[in-house]
Design a protein around this motif. Sequence first.
Motif, PDB file in Angstrom:
ATOM      1  N   THR A  53      37.013  64.991  34.844  1.00 16.62           N
ATOM      2  CA  THR A  53      37.324  65.197  33.431  1.00 16.62           C
ATOM      3  C   THR A  53      37.919  66.586  33.186  1.00 16.62           C
ATOM      4  N   THR A  54      37.288  67.608  33.746  1.00 16.27           N
ATOM      5  CA  THR A  54      37.796  68.967  33.530  1.00 16.27           C
ATOM      6  C   THR A  54      39.142  69.172  34.228  1.00 16.27           C
ATOM      7  N   GLY A  55      39.315  68.522  35.384  1.00 21.69           N
ATOM      8  CA  GLY A  55      40.608  68.607  36.057  1.00 21.69           C
ATOM      9  C   GLY A  55      41.706  67.977  35.236  1.00 21.69           C
ATOM     10  N   ASN A  56      41.416  66.829  34.623  1.00 23.45           N
ATOM     11  CA  ASN A  56      42.413  66.183  33.783  1.00 23.45           C
ATOM     12  C   ASN A  56      42.707  67.007  32.529  1.00 23.45           C
ATOM     13  N   GLU A  57      41.686  67.673  32.003  1.00 19.38           N
ATOM     14  CA  GLU A  57      41.905  68.544  30.848  1.00 19.38           C
ATOM     15  C   GLU A  57      42.864  69.679  31.205  1.00 19.38           C
ATOM     16  N   PHE A  59      45.183  69.501  33.507  1.00 18.44           N
ATOM     17  CA  PHE A  59      46.495  68.871  33.654  1.00 18.44           C
ATOM     18  C   PHE A  59      47.153  68.655  32.292  1.00 18.44           C
ATOM     19  N   VAL A  60      46.393  68.136  31.344  1.00 17.34           N
ATOM     20  CA  VAL A  60      46.924  67.864  30.004  1.00 17.34           C
ATOM     21  C   VAL A  60      47.369  69.161  29.330  1.00 17.34           C
ATOM     22  N   ALA A  61      46.602  70.227  29.546  1.00 18.64           N
ATOM     23  CA  ALA A  61      46.912  71.521  28.919  1.00 18.64           C
ATOM     24  C   ALA A  61      47.962  72.317  29.695  1.00 18.64           C
ATOM     25  N   HIS A  62      48.485  71.746  30.784  1.00 19.53           N
ATOM     26  CA  HIS A  62      49.454  72.428  31.642  1.00 19.53           C
ATOM     27  C   HIS A  62      48.878  73.724  32.230  1.00 19.53           C
ATOM     28  N   HIS A  63      47.589  73.671  32.563  1.00 22.62           N
ATOM     29  CA  HIS A  63      46.913  74.801  33.181  1.00 22.62           C
ATOM     30  C   HIS A  63      46.367  74.408  34.553  1.00 22.62           C
ATOM     31  N   ALA A  64      47.056  73.521  35.236  1.00 23.99           N
ATOM     32  CA  ALA A  64      46.580  73.059  36.541  1.00 23.99           C
ATOM     33  C   ALA A  64      46.453  74.223  37.519  1.00 23.99           C
ATOM     34  N   GLN A  65      45.399  74.169  38.335  1.00 18.46           N
ATOM     35  CA  GLN A  65      45.142  75.236  39.303  1.00 18.46           C
ATOM     36  C   GLN A  65      45.476  74.803  40.739  1.00 18.46           C
ATOM     37  N   LEU A  99      47.377  64.803  41.035  1.00 21.58           N
ATOM     38  CA  LEU A  99      47.969  65.619  39.976  1.00 21.58           C
ATOM     39  C   LEU A  99      47.258  65.390  38.648  1.00 21.58           C
ATOM     40  N   LEU A 100      46.950  64.149  38.332  1.00 17.99           N
ATOM     41  CA  LEU A 100      46.323  63.836  37.039  1.00 17.99           C
ATOM     42  C   LEU A 100      44.967  64.499  36.889  1.00 17.99           C
ATOM     43  N   PHE A 101      44.243  64.653  38.014  1.00 11.45           N
ATOM     44  CA  PHE A 101      42.907  65.237  37.961  1.00 11.45           C
ATOM     45  C   PHE A 101      42.869  66.655  38.535  1.00 11.45           C
ATOM     46  N   ASP A 102      44.035  67.238  38.775  1.00 14.16           N
ATOM     47  CA  ASP A 102      44.146  68.588  39.320  1.00 14.16           C
ATOM     48  C   ASP A 102      43.271  68.734  40.564  1.00 14.16           C
ATOM     49  N   LEU A 103      43.507  67.861  41.530  1.00 12.99           N
ATOM     50  CA  LEU A 103      42.787  67.856  42.794  1.00 12.99           C
ATOM     51  C   LEU A 103      43.747  68.208  43.926  1.00 12.99           C
ATOM     52  N   ARG A 228      46.567  62.138  29.433  1.00 13.86           N
ATOM     53  CA  ARG A 228      45.117  62.048  29.413  1.00 13.86           C
ATOM     54  C   ARG A 228      44.631  60.777  30.105  1.00 13.86           C
ATOM     55  N   VAL A 229      43.527  60.918  30.839  1.00 12.96           N
ATOM     56  CA  VAL A 229      42.844  59.774  31.430  1.00 12.96           C
ATOM     57  C   VAL A 229      41.547  59.566  30.647  1.00 12.96           C
ATOM     58  N   ASP A 230      41.381  58.370  30.095  1.00 10.24           N
ATOM     59  CA  ASP A 230      40.174  58.039  29.340  1.00 10.24           C
ATOM     60  C   ASP A 230      39.368  56.997  30.100  1.00 10.24           C
ATOM     61  N   LEU A 231      38.044  57.198  30.157  1.00 17.21           N
ATOM     62  CA  LEU A 231      37.176  56.187  30.725  1.00 17.21           C
ATOM     63  C   LEU A 231      37.078  55.020  29.759  1.00 17.21           C
ATOM     64  N   LEU A 232      37.033  53.818  30.317  1.00 21.34           N
ATOM     65  CA  LEU A 232      36.936  52.602  29.511  1.00 21.34           C
ATOM     66  C   LEU A 232      35.488  52.122  29.488  1.00 21.34           C
TER      67      LEU A 232
END
Length: 233
Positions: A53-57, A59-65, A99-103, A228-232
């Motif tokens: 979740t934090t990794g995707n956040e 990515f969404v904020a364009h702050h990938a590490q 990439l989506l989860f900044d992994l 954003r990736v949302d859990l269903l």
Amino acid sequence: MTQHNRYLNRRNALKLGGTTLMAAALQGFWPQPTPAIAATTQPSPETVLELLTTGNERFVAHHAQHPHTSIERMAELATGQHPIVTILSCADSRVPAELLFDLGLGDVFNVRVAGNIVTPEVLASIEYAVELLETPVLMILGHERCGAVTAAVQGQTVPGHIGDFIDEILPAVAQVKDQPGDAIDNAVRANVDRQIQVLLQQSDLIRKRKANGQVRVVGSRYDLDSGRVDLLA
């Protein structure tokens, strides 16, 4: 050698260094401010989901590490792997899980196929990761405007073997055909749920690990517009 002993030997070999590698892989695993995971502890499913979740956040904020892409990480993984999540996702070029989860390298056991469907080969790959690599989370990741789902909803005629994966999506399409809203997005969500049910129906290994709390099985949807990736549910 008994059949049971042969199984144990094969299982240990397939783990590719298991405990020692896991300790090395989890040491300082995530960039701050994410809390560090104890080097000798298998991360819980809840911890893994928080990291995703934090990794995707980021990515969404364009702050990938972009963690775990160094030459040191490559050397660390040269003799084995211990990913923390197995992700069954669509083969769509716009849906790269790392990439989506900044992994990074060695973090995700990827299984990708058009429409994120469960075939015998896909199931075998997932069982390998969940049972032998002991990934704490198994995620089925669908995505907005999926071409495979769109073809199934629209009943498109397609050449070659393309129709094979469309056939696997049709039961999900039928399930939501009378629901209000966007027919394709409804089918994307229904298809994620259906593939989870197929996995659990066909795999004793996954069912047992889920029942024992050793793996958490989750569905999710990636939004192409927002990232954003949302859990269903």
